[in-house]
Design a protein around this motif. Sequence first.
Motif, PDB file in Angstrom:
ATOM      1  N   UNK A  55     -10.220 -12.148 -28.121  1.00 35.71           N
ATOM      2  CA  UNK A  55     -10.174 -12.585 -26.724  1.00 35.71           C
ATOM      3  C   UNK A  55      -9.442 -11.554 -25.888  1.00 35.71           C
ATOM      4  N   UNK A  56     -10.060 -11.141 -24.788  1.00 38.71           N
ATOM      5  CA  UNK A  56      -9.391 -10.330 -23.777  1.00 38.71           C
ATOM      6  C   UNK A  56      -9.429 -11.108 -22.468  1.00 38.71           C
ATOM      7  N   UNK A  57      -8.263 -11.450 -21.932  1.00 39.91           N
ATOM      8  CA  UNK A  57      -8.189 -12.169 -20.659  1.00 39.91           C
ATOM      9  C   UNK A  57      -7.706 -11.198 -19.589  1.00 39.91           C
ATOM     10  N   UNK A  58      -8.562 -10.953 -18.619  1.00 39.79           N
ATOM     11  CA  UNK A  58      -8.252 -10.001 -17.548  1.00 39.79           C
ATOM     12  C   UNK A  58      -7.396 -10.680 -16.484  1.00 39.79           C
ATOM     13  N   UNK A  59      -6.365  -9.958 -16.033  1.00 38.52           N
ATOM     14  CA  UNK A  59      -5.396 -10.568 -15.139  1.00 38.52           C
ATOM     15  C   UNK A  59      -5.489 -10.155 -13.690  1.00 38.52           C
ATOM     16  N   UNK A  60      -6.633  -9.641 -13.271  1.00 35.66           N
ATOM     17  CA  UNK A  60      -6.755  -9.156 -11.901  1.00 35.66           C
ATOM     18  C   UNK A  60      -6.526 -10.211 -10.841  1.00 35.66           C
ATOM     19  N   UNK A  61      -6.756 -11.489 -11.178  1.00 34.13           N
ATOM     20  CA  UNK A  61      -6.554 -12.572 -10.212  1.00 34.13           C
ATOM     21  C   UNK A  61      -5.304 -13.396 -10.531  1.00 34.13           C
ATOM     22  N   UNK A  62      -4.508 -12.955 -11.477  1.00 32.25           N
ATOM     23  CA  UNK A  62      -3.364 -13.745 -11.930  1.00 32.25           C
ATOM     24  C   UNK A  62      -2.153 -13.530 -11.032  1.00 32.25           C
ATOM     25  N   UNK A  63      -1.849 -12.261 -10.711  1.00 36.48           N
ATOM     26  CA  UNK A  63      -0.727 -11.895  -9.836  1.00 36.48           C
ATOM     27  C   UNK A  63       0.595 -12.447 -10.342  1.00 36.48           C
ATOM     28  N   UNK A  64       0.830 -12.236 -11.640  1.00 35.35           N
ATOM     29  CA  UNK A  64       2.111 -12.644 -12.235  1.00 35.35           C
ATOM     30  C   UNK A  64       2.556 -11.556 -13.188  1.00 35.35           C
ATOM     31  N   UNK A  65       3.705 -10.923 -12.949  1.00 26.91           N
ATOM     32  CA  UNK A  65       4.567 -11.096 -11.778  1.00 26.91           C
ATOM     33  C   UNK A  65       3.916 -10.562 -10.504  1.00 26.91           C
ATOM     34  N   UNK A  89       1.650  -7.221  -9.665  1.00 26.39           N
ATOM     35  CA  UNK A  89       1.262  -6.563 -10.909  1.00 26.39           C
ATOM     36  C   UNK A  89       0.013  -7.211 -11.495  1.00 26.39           C
ATOM     37  N   UNK A  90      -0.706  -6.419 -12.238  1.00 22.80           N
ATOM     38  CA  UNK A  90      -1.881  -6.917 -12.958  1.00 22.80           C
ATOM     39  C   UNK A  90      -1.543  -6.892 -14.449  1.00 22.80           C
ATOM     40  N   UNK A  91      -1.583  -8.047 -15.092  1.00 19.89           N
ATOM     41  CA  UNK A  91      -1.235  -8.179 -16.503  1.00 19.89           C
ATOM     42  C   UNK A  91      -2.491  -8.617 -17.268  1.00 19.89           C
ATOM     43  N   UNK A  92      -2.824  -7.891 -18.320  1.00 18.40           N
ATOM     44  CA  UNK A  92      -3.996  -8.200 -19.134  1.00 18.40           C
ATOM     45  C   UNK A  92      -3.557  -8.506 -20.562  1.00 18.40           C
ATOM     46  N   UNK A 128      -3.743  -2.469  -7.935  1.00 16.87           N
ATOM     47  CA  UNK A 128      -4.312  -1.435  -7.074  1.00 16.87           C
ATOM     48  C   UNK A 128      -4.973  -2.134  -5.894  1.00 16.87           C
ATOM     49  N   UNK A 129      -4.449  -1.908  -4.722  1.00 21.22           N
ATOM     50  CA  UNK A 129      -4.901  -2.628  -3.537  1.00 21.22           C
ATOM     51  C   UNK A 129      -6.111  -1.934  -2.925  1.00 21.22           C
ATOM     52  N   UNK A 130      -7.280  -2.533  -3.105  1.00 19.11           N
ATOM     53  CA  UNK A 130      -8.507  -2.029  -2.484  1.00 19.11           C
ATOM     54  C   UNK A 130      -9.492  -3.190  -2.370  1.00 19.11           C
ATOM     55  N   UNK A 131     -10.231  -3.258  -1.278  1.00 15.59           N
ATOM     56  CA  UNK A 131     -11.253  -4.299  -1.185  1.00 15.59           C
ATOM     57  C   UNK A 131     -12.511  -3.938  -1.966  1.00 15.59           C
ATOM     58  N   UNK A 132     -12.595  -2.692  -2.406  1.00 17.24           N
ATOM     59  CA  UNK A 132     -13.833  -2.189  -3.009  1.00 17.24           C
ATOM     60  C   UNK A 132     -13.745  -2.286  -4.530  1.00 17.24           C
ATOM     61  N   UNK A 133     -14.035  -3.478  -5.040  1.00 16.68           N
ATOM     62  CA  UNK A 133     -13.868  -3.760  -6.467  1.00 16.68           C
ATOM     63  C   UNK A 133     -15.098  -4.408  -7.086  1.00 16.68           C
ATOM     64  N   UNK A 134     -16.237  -4.279  -6.414  1.00 19.18           N
ATOM     65  CA  UNK A 134     -17.466  -4.907  -6.915  1.00 19.18           C
ATOM     66  C   UNK A 134     -17.856  -4.281  -8.258  1.00 19.18           C
ATOM     67  N   UNK A 135     -18.093  -5.124  -9.242  1.00 18.84           N
ATOM     68  CA  UNK A 135     -18.551  -4.633 -10.542  1.00 18.84           C
ATOM     69  C   UNK A 135     -17.457  -4.363 -11.552  1.00 18.84           C
ATOM     70  N   UNK A 136     -16.215  -4.744 -11.237  1.00 19.02           N
ATOM     71  CA  UNK A 136     -15.128  -4.442 -12.171  1.00 19.02           C
ATOM     72  C   UNK A 136     -15.284  -5.198 -13.492  1.00 19.02           C
ATOM     73  N   UNK A 137     -15.661  -6.469 -13.420  1.00 25.62           N
ATOM     74  CA  UNK A 137     -15.791  -7.250 -14.645  1.00 25.62           C
ATOM     75  C   UNK A 137     -16.870  -6.713 -15.561  1.00 25.62           C
TER      76      UNK A 137
END
Length: 506
Positions: free
Chosen positions: A176-186, A189-192, A208-217
Amino acid sequence: MAELVWTIAGSDSGGGAGVQADVKAMHSFGVQTCTAITALTAQNSLAVEEINAVSSEVLESQLLALEADLKAAVIKIGMLANSTQIQLVAEHLAQYKSRWDNPPVIVFDPVAIASSGDVLTEEDTLDALKKYLLPLVDVITPNTQETQVLTGVYLIGPDAVREAARKLREFGVKSVIIKGGHWDYPSGYCIDYCWSEGEEYWLGNEAIQTPHSHGTGCSFASSVAACLAKGYPIKDAFILAKAYINQGLKLAQRFGEGRGPLAHCGFPENISDFPQVIEPGSWLGDELEFAVSEEFNFAAGFAPIGEELGLYAVVDSVDWVEKCLAEGVKTVQLRIKQADHATLEEDIQCAITLGEKYQGRVFINDHWELSIRHGAYGVHLGQEDLDSANLVAIQQAGLRLGVSTHGFYEMLRAHNYRPSYLAFGAIYPTTTKDMSGQIQGLEKLRHFVPLMRETYPTVAIGGIDLTRAPQVAATGVGSVAVVRAITEAADYKQAIIDLKRATGES
């Protein structure tokens, strides 16, 4: 022959996600990609207008054609548009796993939530996933929202992440890999998180603050799939995929009026793009409340060496320490593995004295307590020793520390401690040590060296002899370590001369 990966996923007419992103990411890691299209989406940078699922007949015809001629090492699953597709794909995957001589590794990214917002919330779709597909999945890569929908666990802290991973494994998923891009904890920071074969791995970096993140998953899962196809262990696939995404987010730009796609920029070669391996005692480890047995000053690191190590002889006796030092080898490691060696302390003390006599750098393998007691120049530790050795005592004694690494994850973990040098290996198979599953090869070495060369002296070790030494040195690694190439040579003095010449040491 190039490694072959399939992607079974939807097509993004906007070019930023789906199979379009999959192909770009996989090619960045040097693997050949085949596609089976599950849906034709009508979308642009502003919105997904339609998701047009292909028929079962069309999807199956693609799978049959690929199986007949282009069997894959890894199959990455993206968007499956409905429960019928889920069952169809699962039936084929089950056949591949039972019939193929080399069954494929299955990587599943449940992207339907991110793509349409409602597909996986349909009860029959969720039921089909859990009943038919998840028991066949080797690696699943959901984000926080997808994890919560699949498991019912709200990710409010590290223990909740572990609990969600456990529930996913109960469905039959192996890793299992759980991506933390929407977690914001702490915060900020992005914690995976990754769990595999009883081990857990945590990665973190500033968001990394950018609105241009389409296709990351899609790109993350495809990077994992590509690395697994190349034979990388999952912890390396995990950290490389994260570095690839960080690199792409930093360079992403807008096309159209809405959200731009991740940039696809090749194999990650910049250390600043790599996440931190989160260790107990580090700042992020403290934020995640990891238990700490002893505080370690990560910022201080270990005593520097100040130059590359040159030809590096690894020997198992004091006699060989002196022979090598006397012939001008400036770096020697005494490696005595027998814990009950009758004269262990005496030999270590003698080796340290010989280093002082010949003004050489003598490292003691493993025996850090005796190294401290007798004032060694340095000590060399393996990855497992980082958990058991008293690093605080070694640091406070002023000893240099060399650390063995076998892959990208271990390299970044060692980097946390700011050692005096990093050793990469085994480059080739060796008879002196069982390195099953840890052979790195020249291709990986060419990636390791640029990442760390500006920070540490670097050493390549494992199966290197006179015929291989020039190729190893050509990667730019600062030092070539040899074992049998000197001690088993017919004329060790001439072997030292030849090895120095072959590695470019004057």
